[in-house]
Design a protein around this motif. Structure first.
Motif, PDB file in Angstrom:
ATOM      1  N   GLN A 157      43.791  14.730  46.368  1.00  0.00           N
ATOM      2  CA  GLN A 157      42.687  15.589  46.799  1.00  0.00           C
ATOM      3  C   GLN A 157      42.938  17.069  46.522  1.00  0.00           C
ATOM      4  O   GLN A 157      42.172  17.919  46.990  1.00  0.00           O
ATOM      5  N   ASN A 158      44.008  17.377  45.799  1.00  0.00           N
ATOM      6  CA  ASN A 158      44.329  18.754  45.419  1.00  0.00           C
ATOM      7  C   ASN A 158      44.356  19.709  46.614  1.00  0.00           C
ATOM      8  O   ASN A 158      43.693  20.743  46.622  1.00  0.00           O
ATOM      9  N   TRP A 159      45.132  19.364  47.622  1.00  0.00           N
ATOM     10  CA  TRP A 159      45.257  20.223  48.786  1.00  0.00           C
ATOM     11  C   TRP A 159      45.985  21.506  48.417  1.00  0.00           C
ATOM     12  O   TRP A 159      46.823  21.532  47.524  1.00  0.00           O
ATOM     13  N   THR A 160      45.683  22.542  49.156  1.00  0.00           N
ATOM     14  CA  THR A 160      46.405  23.803  48.994  1.00  0.00           C
ATOM     15  C   THR A 160      47.751  23.682  49.715  1.00  0.00           C
ATOM     16  O   THR A 160      47.958  22.772  50.534  1.00  0.00           O
ATOM     17  N   GLN A 161      48.640  24.631  49.433  1.00  0.00           N
ATOM     18  CA  GLN A 161      49.943  24.629  50.108  1.00  0.00           C
ATOM     19  C   GLN A 161      49.775  24.790  51.619  1.00  0.00           C
ATOM     20  O   GLN A 161      50.529  24.204  52.392  1.00  0.00           O
ATOM     21  N   GLN A 162      48.775  25.556  52.022  1.00  0.00           N
ATOM     22  CA  GLN A 162      48.511  25.745  53.448  1.00  0.00           C
ATOM     23  C   GLN A 162      48.095  24.434  54.106  1.00  0.00           C
ATOM     24  O   GLN A 162      48.558  24.104  55.199  1.00  0.00           O
ATOM     25  N   GLN A 163      47.241  23.670  53.437  1.00  0.00           N
ATOM     26  CA  GLN A 163      46.814  22.373  53.984  1.00  0.00           C
ATOM     27  C   GLN A 163      47.994  21.410  54.086  1.00  0.00           C
ATOM     28  O   GLN A 163      48.119  20.695  55.072  1.00  0.00           O
ATOM     29  N   ILE A 164      48.841  21.400  53.067  1.00  0.00           N
ATOM     30  CA  ILE A 164      50.027  20.532  53.095  1.00  0.00           C
ATOM     31  C   ILE A 164      50.940  20.933  54.237  1.00  0.00           C
ATOM     32  O   ILE A 164      51.433  20.084  54.983  1.00  0.00           O
ATOM     33  N   TYR A 165      51.160  22.227  54.392  1.00  0.00           N
ATOM     34  CA  TYR A 165      52.007  22.729  55.478  1.00  0.00           C
ATOM     35  C   TYR A 165      51.460  22.299  56.841  1.00  0.00           C
ATOM     36  O   TYR A 165      52.200  21.819  57.698  1.00  0.00           O
ATOM     37  N   GLU A 166      50.155  22.453  57.047  1.00  0.00           N
ATOM     38  CA  GLU A 166      49.544  22.103  58.330  1.00  0.00           C
ATOM     39  C   GLU A 166      49.636  20.599  58.599  1.00  0.00           C
ATOM     40  O   GLU A 166      49.923  20.187  59.724  1.00  0.00           O
ATOM     41  N   GLN A 167      49.405  19.803  57.570  1.00  0.00           N
ATOM     42  CA  GLN A 167      49.489  18.347  57.744  1.00  0.00           C
ATOM     43  C   GLN A 167      50.925  17.920  58.046  1.00  0.00           C
ATOM     44  O   GLN A 167      51.151  17.064  58.888  1.00  0.00           O
ATOM     45  N   ARG A 168      51.892  18.503  57.362  1.00  0.00           N
ATOM     46  CA  ARG A 168      53.290  18.160  57.597  1.00  0.00           C
ATOM     47  C   ARG A 168      53.709  18.573  59.008  1.00  0.00           C
ATOM     48  O   ARG A 168      54.438  17.855  59.685  1.00  0.00           O
ATOM     49  N   ARG A 169      53.223  19.750  59.445  1.00  0.00           N
ATOM     50  CA  ARG A 169      53.553  20.240  60.788  1.00  0.00           C
ATOM     51  C   ARG A 169      53.029  19.293  61.863  1.00  0.00           C
ATOM     52  O   ARG A 169      53.674  19.069  62.884  1.00  0.00           O
ATOM     53  N   ARG A 227      53.034  14.429  65.460  1.00  0.00           N
ATOM     54  CA  ARG A 227      52.016  14.347  66.510  1.00  0.00           C
ATOM     55  C   ARG A 227      50.983  13.276  66.167  1.00  0.00           C
ATOM     56  O   ARG A 227      50.545  12.518  67.022  1.00  0.00           O
ATOM     57  N   SER A 228      50.603  13.201  64.889  1.00  0.00           N
ATOM     58  CA  SER A 228      49.641  12.179  64.455  1.00  0.00           C
ATOM     59  C   SER A 228      50.210  10.778  64.632  1.00  0.00           C
ATOM     60  O   SER A 228      49.496   9.864  65.057  1.00  0.00           O
ATOM     61  N   LEU A 229      51.495  10.618  64.305  1.00  0.00           N
ATOM     62  CA  LEU A 229      52.126   9.305  64.490  1.00  0.00           C
ATOM     63  C   LEU A 229      52.184   8.914  65.965  1.00  0.00           C
ATOM     64  O   LEU A 229      51.966   7.755  66.327  1.00  0.00           O
ATOM     65  N   ILE A 230      52.460   9.887  66.809  1.00  0.00           N
ATOM     66  CA  ILE A 230      52.501   9.626  68.255  1.00  0.00           C
ATOM     67  C   ILE A 230      51.105   9.278  68.765  1.00  0.00           C
ATOM     68  O   ILE A 230      50.932   8.319  69.526  1.00  0.00           O
ATOM     69  N   ASP A 231      50.098  10.036  68.346  1.00  0.00           N
ATOM     70  CA  ASP A 231      48.714   9.749  68.754  1.00  0.00           C
ATOM     71  C   ASP A 231      48.306   8.345  68.323  1.00  0.00           C
ATOM     72  O   ASP A 231      47.695   7.599  69.086  1.00  0.00           O
ATOM     73  N   ARG A 232      48.654   7.994  67.094  1.00  0.00           N
ATOM     74  CA  ARG A 232      48.326   6.666  66.570  1.00  0.00           C
ATOM     75  C   ARG A 232      48.993   5.580  67.414  1.00  0.00           C
ATOM     76  O   ARG A 232      48.378   4.580  67.758  1.00  0.00           O
ATOM     77  N   GLN A 233      50.266   5.804  67.764  1.00  0.00           N
ATOM     78  CA  GLN A 233      50.982   4.805  68.564  1.00  0.00           C
ATOM     79  C   GLN A 233      50.383   4.700  69.965  1.00  0.00           C
ATOM     80  O   GLN A 233      50.320   3.601  70.529  1.00  0.00           O
ATOM     81  N   LEU A 234      49.939   5.805  70.518  1.00  0.00           N
ATOM     82  CA  LEU A 234      49.276   5.768  71.829  1.00  0.00           C
ATOM     83  C   LEU A 234      47.985   4.949  71.756  1.00  0.00           C
ATOM     84  O   LEU A 234      47.689   4.156  72.655  1.00  0.00           O
ATOM     85  N   LEU A 235      47.216   5.140  70.682  1.00  0.00           N
ATOM     86  CA  LEU A 235      45.986   4.365  70.503  1.00  0.00           C
ATOM     87  C   LEU A 235      46.289   2.880  70.326  1.00  0.00           C
ATOM     88  O   LEU A 235      45.593   2.021  70.874  1.00  0.00           O
ATOM     89  N   LEU A 236      47.351   2.560  69.570  1.00  0.00           N
ATOM     90  CA  LEU A 236      47.727   1.159  69.386  1.00  0.00           C
ATOM     91  C   LEU A 236      48.184   0.532  70.703  1.00  0.00           C
ATOM     92  O   LEU A 236      47.878  -0.631  70.987  1.00  0.00           O
ATOM     93  N   SER A 237      48.909   1.303  71.509  1.00  0.00           N
ATOM     94  CA  SER A 237      49.334   0.803  72.828  1.00  0.00           C
ATOM     95  C   SER A 237      48.130   0.546  73.721  1.00  0.00           C
ATOM     96  O   SER A 237      48.074  -0.464  74.431  1.00  0.00           O
TER      97      SER A 237
END
Length: 189
Positions: A76-88, A92-102
């Protein structure tokens, strides 16, 4: 009233010291001279990054999610800022996903019937004749078919949990819908 502690006879104390001293000396000698490997010592197979309720998010889970995020960023040709924000926000996203699965497990949401429908939809979208062809196509991309199925199942479960738990609490008025539409008309053409 004064409580009195009876005095232990000196010989009794000396006897205890003589009995304990060799055991302590023997134990200390074992540790100080040579370190024997424990027959129960294990090798760390998977490093934990987080634990959510009774589930663990491992380092390999994090690395897999990071690779998927980087692949999506390239597509999707993300900018470096978008990559940085997603990595940061990745952990948290993995934890949120696990909470939803629980929560899905708690609610008894399995996603099995929707999984079959979704796999068939993916098969049709990619013009494949059978589910075996879909499996081959997935594996040709270097992805385990079971991991592929599991990821789709988890997506279905999280969507169902959100729709059951969050959806009923959202109310949007007709005027809010109209004002949003008017502000974003270009996106709806």
């Amino acid at each position: 009233m004064i409580l009195r502690v009876p005095q232990l006879p000196g010989l009794l104390i000396a006897g205890i010291a003589l009995t304990v001293a060799p055991a302590v000396a023997q134990t200390q000698g074992t540790f100080s001279t040579t370190q024997q490997p424990s027959p129960y010592a294990g090798k760390v197979v998977e490093e934990r990054i987080a634990q959510v309720n009774d589930e663990v998010i491992s380092k390999s889970d994090y690395e897999r999610a990071e690779q998927e995020m980087e692949q999506e960023a390239r597509q999707q040709n993300w900018t470096q800022q978008q990559i940085y924000e997603q990595r940061r926000d990745l952990l948290r996203s993995l934890i949120d996903r696990q909470l939803l699965l629980s929560k899905g497990k708690e609610l008894g949401v399995t996603g099995d019937t929707d999984l079959v429908k979704r796999l068939d939809q993916i098969r049709q979208e990619n013009h494949l004749n059978s589910m075996e062809d879909l499996q081959k196509a997935v594996e040709e991309q270097g992805i385990s078919y079971e991991d592929f199925r599991q990821q789709i199942r988890e997506n279905i479960i999280t969507q169902q949990v959100i729709s059951q738990e969050v959806g009923p609490h959202i109310s949007v008025s007709q005027s809010e819908v109209e004002s949003y539409y008017n502000a974003h008309k270009q996106e709806f053409q």
